[in-house]
Design a protein around this motif. Structure first.
Motif, short mmCIF file in Angstrom:
data_model
loop_
_atom_site.label_atom_id
_atom_site.label_comp_id
_atom_site.label_asym_id
_atom_site.label_seq_id
_atom_site.Cartn_x
_atom_site.Cartn_y
_atom_site.Cartn_z
N THR A 3 0.83 -1.20 0.00
CA THR A 3 0.00 0.00 0.00
C THR A 3 0.86 1.25 0.00
O THR A 3 0.57 2.23 -0.69
CB THR A 3 -0.92 -0.01 1.23
N PHE A 6 2.40 1.83 -3.48
CA PHE A 6 1.36 2.26 -4.40
C PHE A 6 1.01 3.73 -4.15
O PHE A 6 0.84 4.52 -5.08
CB PHE A 6 0.12 1.39 -4.20
N ASP A 51 -11.34 5.36 -11.11
CA ASP A 51 -11.99 4.95 -9.88
C ASP A 51 -13.51 4.85 -10.05
O ASP A 51 -14.16 3.98 -9.47
CB ASP A 51 -11.65 5.91 -8.74
N GLN A 56 -14.73 2.40 -7.25
CA GLN A 56 -13.88 2.58 -6.08
C GLN A 56 -13.98 4.01 -5.56
O GLN A 56 -14.35 4.93 -6.31
CB GLN A 56 -12.43 2.27 -6.44
N PHE A 59 -9.72 8.53 -5.47
CA PHE A 59 -8.44 8.44 -4.76
C PHE A 59 -8.06 9.72 -4.04
O PHE A 59 -7.55 9.68 -2.91
CB PHE A 59 -7.32 8.00 -5.72
N GLU A 109 -2.18 -1.51 -11.92
CA GLU A 109 -2.09 -2.10 -10.59
C GLU A 109 -3.42 -2.05 -9.85
O GLU A 109 -3.84 -3.02 -9.21
CB GLU A 109 -1.01 -1.37 -9.77
N LYS A 110 -4.10 -0.92 -9.93
CA LYS A 110 -5.36 -0.79 -9.20
C LYS A 110 -6.41 -1.74 -9.76
O LYS A 110 -7.19 -2.33 -9.00
CB LYS A 110 -5.87 0.65 -9.25
N GLU A 114 -8.19 -5.05 -7.83
CA GLU A 114 -9.64 -5.26 -7.78
C GLU A 114 -10.06 -6.58 -8.43
O GLU A 114 -11.26 -6.87 -8.52
CB GLU A 114 -10.37 -4.09 -8.45
#
Length: 213
Positions: A3, A6, A51, A56, A59, A109-110, A114
């Motif tokens: 985390t 990232f 997002d 999500q 951010f 990556e995100k 997910e």
């Protein structure tokens, strides 16, 4: 990817894109508040769309550090412009290429975190990398770089495919990220330096023998 790592990558990405938005705003002689708007769109636009698509939390709302990094990059760039020698256009190209590469990785990556497949992840990487610059160019009344023949979206795609290839070979995360970033930056910078272009609809030149018939 941890985390913390990232988060650091995201902070770095928004800073680079904020710098590119500020530089273009300065070049277009936009007023002070307008420059802030353009820079924020550039830095935060692509990640916001990513997002929303991934359902999500946004951010920069979840973590104000991204906003702080954006504002700090804007202020730093403004001070640099005011008190340092005139900037070459290559500064804009460089910071935009690095921001593009980092945001490409962020999107990939995100999406993978997910649980999406690699094809969707690569698409999310391109979305994250492209749409901030697209908003910036539209607001500044420029033909968006992604709509021109210059290598831009294709640089993102190549970086994403590089990441996917290294990932499939079980390469460490650091190598996946480094490989993708290097490919994206080199292709984007090379397009500027040597005029590389992608012309999908360029007609094939007829051979001399064909013309004679």
């Amino acid at each position: 990817m941890t985390t913390e790592y990232f988060h650091f990558l995201g902070i770095l990405g928004v800073a680079f894109f904020a710098v590119s938005g500020t530089l273009l705003g300065h070049e277009k002689k936009i007023n002070g508040f307008g420059v802030v708007v353009v820079a924020c769109l550039t830095a935060l636009g692509g990640g916001t769309i990513r997002d929303v698509v991934l359902s999500q939390p946004i951010f920069w709302i979840s973590s104000p550090d991204y906003l702080l990094s954006t504002y700090a990059a804007i202020i730093g760039t403004i001070l640099f412009i005011r008190y340092m020698p005139p900037l070459s256009n290559y500064y804009f190209i460089f910071v935009d290429a690095v921001g593009l590469a980092i945001f490409n990785i962020m999107g990939i990556e995100k999406a993978l975190i997910e649980g999406t497949g690699m094809i969707i992840a690569i698409t999310m990487g391109m979305t994250t990398g492209i749409f901030g610059g697209l908003m910036r160019d539209v607001v500044c009344r420029e033909i968006p770089l992604v709509m021109q023949g210059d290598v831009y979206a294709s640089a993102c795609l190549a970086g994403g495919l590089t990441y996917a290839a290294l990932f499939s070979l079980d390469a460490p995360y650091a190598w996946c990220i480094l490989g993708s970033v290097v490919v994206t930056v080199v292709l984007r910078a090379g397009a500027t330096r040597w005029g590389w272009r992608v012309n999908l609809f360029k007609k094939r030149q007829a051979a001399p023998s064909d013309k004679e018939q």
